[in-house]
Write an enzyme that holds these catalytic residues in place. Structure first.
Site, PDB file in Angstrom:
ATOM      1  CG  HIS A   1      -2.018  -1.030   1.086  1.00  0.00           C
ATOM      2  ND1 HIS A   1      -2.529  -1.708   2.165  1.00  0.00           N
ATOM      3  CD2 HIS A   1      -2.679  -1.484  -0.006  1.00  0.00           C
ATOM      4  CE1 HIS A   1      -3.475  -2.553   1.723  1.00  0.00           C
ATOM      5  NE2 HIS A   1      -3.578  -2.431   0.413  1.00  0.00           N
TER       6      HIS A   1
ATOM      7  CD  GLU B   1      -0.551   0.579   4.392  1.00  0.00           C
ATOM      8  OE1 GLU B   1       0.140  -0.450   4.374  1.00  0.00           O
ATOM      9  OE2 GLU B   1      -1.794   0.563   4.319  1.00  0.00           O
TER      10      GLU B   1
ATOM     11  NE  ARG C   1      -6.390   0.281   0.241  1.00  0.00           N
ATOM     12  CZ  ARG C   1      -6.245  -0.389   1.374  1.00  0.00           C
ATOM     13  NH1 ARG C   1      -5.650   0.180   2.415  1.00  0.00           N
ATOM     14  NH2 ARG C   1      -6.669  -1.622   1.493  1.00  0.00           N
TER      15      ARG C   1
ATOM     16  CG  HIS D   1      -0.180  -3.890   5.317  1.00  0.00           C
ATOM     17  ND1 HIS D   1      -0.935  -3.451   4.258  1.00  0.00           N
ATOM     18  CD2 HIS D   1       0.282  -5.113   4.963  1.00  0.00           C
ATOM     19  CE1 HIS D   1      -0.939  -4.365   3.301  1.00  0.00           C
ATOM     20  NE2 HIS D   1      -0.201  -5.397   3.711  1.00  0.00           N
TER      21      HIS D   1
ATOM     22  CD  GLU E   1      -2.643  -3.074   9.090  1.00  0.00           C
ATOM     23  OE1 GLU E   1      -2.133  -1.947   8.929  1.00  0.00           O
ATOM     24  OE2 GLU E   1      -3.388  -3.624   8.250  1.00  0.00           O
TER      25      GLU E   1
END
Ligand SMILES: *[C@@H]1O[C@H](CO)[C@@H](O)[C@H](O)[C@H]1NC(C)=O
Ligand SMILES: *[C@@H]1O[C@H](CO)[C@@H](O)[C@H](O)[C@H]1NC(C)=O
Ligand SMILES: *[C@@H]1O[C@H](CO)[C@@H](O)[C@H](O)[C@H]1NC(C)=O
Ligand SMILES: [Zn+2]
Length: 417
Positions: free
Chosen positions: A172, A175, A228, A301, A377
Site C-alpha cells: 500500500h 504506508e 494507496r 502495513h 500493521e
C-alpha cells in the site's frame, strides 16, 4: 500508428511535467464511533457525495472508523454525524501540516532513517549493499511494475541450509513507515549490533522486498501523498486508477472484504493476479525459492498495531495452524512491547480487524502452505495514522527488530523453524 504513439507519449510527458502535488490543506480526519449498521452503511455511502476517504474502517459495531474529509464537506459531514447520533472526535485538524512535517528540508541522498526516502534513494542504497556485502547479499528483481519500474528485493543469507522468512513491504503506497522500517531492519541484519539480531541474521535467510508497489509509492511521493493502490488504469475510460494489490492475490479472490468497483480503494482488480506486481511476486516465490523453505511470510502495513493471521474470509473457522500462528505472534508482540511499551494485538483478520480476501498472507497459507503468514500493521492507533513524523522511524524500526527476534525465538520453540 507511430505518430499516434509519439503524440501520446508527448501528451503523457507534458502531463507528468505539469503534475502538481495534491494538497490537503485543512482536510480533517475524524474518528467516528460506529454503534449500528445504519451508521456504517451511511458512512460508507459518502465516498463520492462528500469525498470521504477511509483511513481505517471500524472492525465491528462499537469500534470506530477513521475518515478524512475535505474542508468544503466538513459541515455537511458533521451534520450527518449529528443526525445519525454518531459520537465522533477530530483526530487530525490539518492533514497538510502533517504531510509538510514529513518532508525533509534537505534530502540527505543517503539512508539515515531520520527522513523518509524516495524509491530512487532506496534503490541506490540497495546497489551499495550489493557491492559492500556481496558475500551475504543476493539482489533480485521479481520483474517490472505496470509503469516499468523494477521491483527489487534482496536475499540475506550468511550460510546454506537456513529456513527462510519472506517479507513484502509497502504494498500500500501511502504506508511509508513500512519501507522505512524494513530498510532499517536490513541494515541491522548486515551489521548486527546485538546477539539476538546476530542470531536471527546468521541462522535464517531473509527475502525482503522493501517496496512492492513501486508505482504507487513513487506516485505518493510525487503527486498524491495518500495514494494507496497500484497505478494500473482500472476502468476502460481510465477514470479510476489502481488495484488494491492486497486484494489481488489468487486465493478466495473477491469473496469478501474487497470491491469490484474500479473506483473503490478496495478494488480487487478485474481478475486474480491481474496486476503485474502480484503475478510476478507469486511466480517469483513459486519458481525462484525452493518449495518449502519459506516458513514465515510477512506483509508489512500500517497502521493499527496488529499481527493478523488467516483467516480473513471467515470468522467462523480457524486454520489448522492457528495455535502456532498465535504462539509466534505472541513472541513478536511480547518482545516488541519491552522496548517502548508499544502494544500489538494479535488474532485472525476476520475476528480481530475485518474480513478480507485475496490478501498476501491468505495466499501464503491457503496456496503455499506457509505455516506462519501475517499481515503486520505497524504504529500507530490512529493519532497520526499514515503520517508519522520522521523522528518516529527509528523507534518503530527498533521495536520491530526486537519483535522479529522474539518471533524467531518463538517459532523455534514451537517447532516451526
Ligand atoms: C461519546 O464520547 C464521549 C467522549 O469521548 C464518551 O464519554 C461517551 O461515552 C461516548 N458515548 C458513546 C455512546 O460512545
Ligand atoms: C504458484 O504455485 C501454486 C502451487 O504451489 C499454484 O497453485 C499457482 O498457480 C502458482 N502461481 C503462479 C503464478 O505460478
Ligand atoms: C498444501 O496442502 C494441501 C493440503 O494438505 C495440499 O493439497 C497441497 O498440495 C499443498 N500445496 C503445496 C504447494 O504444498
Ligand atoms: Zn496496508
Amino acid at each position: 500508428m507511430q505518430l499516434t504513439l509519439l503524440v501520446l507519449l508527448l501528451a503523457t510527458f507534458g502531463l507528468a511535467q505539469a503534475a502538481e502535488q495534491v494538497r490537503y490543506d485543512h482536510y480533517k480526519v475524524y474518528k467516528v464511533n460506529i454503534d449500528n449498521r445504519q451508521q456504517l452503511e451511511l458512512l460508507n455511502a459518502q465516498e463520492k457525495p462528500l469525498q470521504l476517504s477511509s483511513w481505517r474502517e471500524a472492525r465491528q459495531l462499537g469500534d470506530s472508523s477513521d475518515v478524512m474529509l475535505p474542508p468544503h464537506s466538513q459541515p455537511a459531514f458533521e451534520q450527518l454525524l449529528n443526525s445519525l447520533r454518531c459520537n465522533y472526535s477530530v483526530k487530525i485538524d490539518n492533514v497538510q501540516s502533517l504531510i509538510d512535517a514529513q518532508q525533509p528540508r534537505q534530502r540527505l541522498g543517503h539512508m539515515e532513517w531520520t527522513q523518509y526516502h524516495t524509491l530512487d534513494e532506496i534503490y541506490a542504497w540497495l546497489d551499495l549493499l550489493e557491492a559492500r556485502y556481496a558475500d551475504i547479499v543476493t539482489p533480485f528483481s521479481i520483474g517490472k511494475s505496470y509503469e516499468g519500474r523494477p521491483i527489487r528485493g534482496i536475499k540475506i543469507s550468511y550460510k546454506q541450509g537456513n529456513p527462510a522468512v519472506f517479507i513484502e513491504s509497502n504494498i500500500h503506497a501511502r504506508e511509508w513507515i513500512t519501507s522505512a522500517t524494513i530498510t532499517y531492519f536490513i541494515d541491522e541484519l548486515l551489521v548486527p549490533r546485538k546477539p539476538g539480531v546476530r542470531d536471527i541474521a546468521t541462522n535464517v535467510d531473509w527475502y525482503i522486498i522493501p517496496v512492492l508497489n513501486v508505482d504507487g509509492f513513487a506516485y505518493s511521493h510525487e503527486s498524491e501523498r495518500l495514494w494507496r493502490k497500484s497505478r494500473l488504469p482500472s476502468d476502460p475510460k481510465g477514470e479510476c486508477i489502481g488495484t488494491d494489490l492486497n486484494r489481488n492475490f489468487d486465493y478466495r479472490w473477491m469473496l469478501i472484504g474487497a470491491s469490484d468497483d474500479p473506483c473503490s480503494e478496495l478494488y480487487a482488480g478485474p481478475s486474480a493476479e491481474s496486476d503485474p506486481e502480484i503475478s510476478q511476486l507469486t511466480s517469483y516465490i513459486n519458481n525462484s525459492i525452493p518449495e518449502g523453505t519459506i516458513k514465515i511470510y510477512i506483509s508489512l502495513h500500517s497502521y493499527g498495531q496488529y499481527v493478523l493471521s488467516p483467516w480473513g474470509h471467515t470468522a467462523e473457522e480457524f486454520p489448522e495452524h492457528y495455535p502456532q500462528m498465535m504462539g509466534v505472534a505472541k513472541g513478536f508482540a511480547d518482545a516488541l512491547v519491552r522496548r517502548y511499551g508499544t502494544v500489538f494485538t494479535y488474532g485472525s483478520s476476520a475476528t480481530t480487524l475485518y474480513e478480507v480476501s485475496g490478501s498476501g498472507k491468505e495466499w501464503a497459507y491457503g496456496v503455499k502452505n506457509i505455516t506462519i503468514p501475517y499481515t503486520i500493521e505497524l504504529r500507530d492507533k490512529g493519532e497520526l495514522g499514515f503520517l508519522l513524523p520522521p523522528s518516529d522511524i527509528i523507534p518503530v524500526a527498533r521495536e520491530v527488530t526486537e519483535g522479529f527476534v522474539g518471533m524467531i525465538t518463538a517459532a523455534r520453540e514451537i517447532g516451526v523453524l
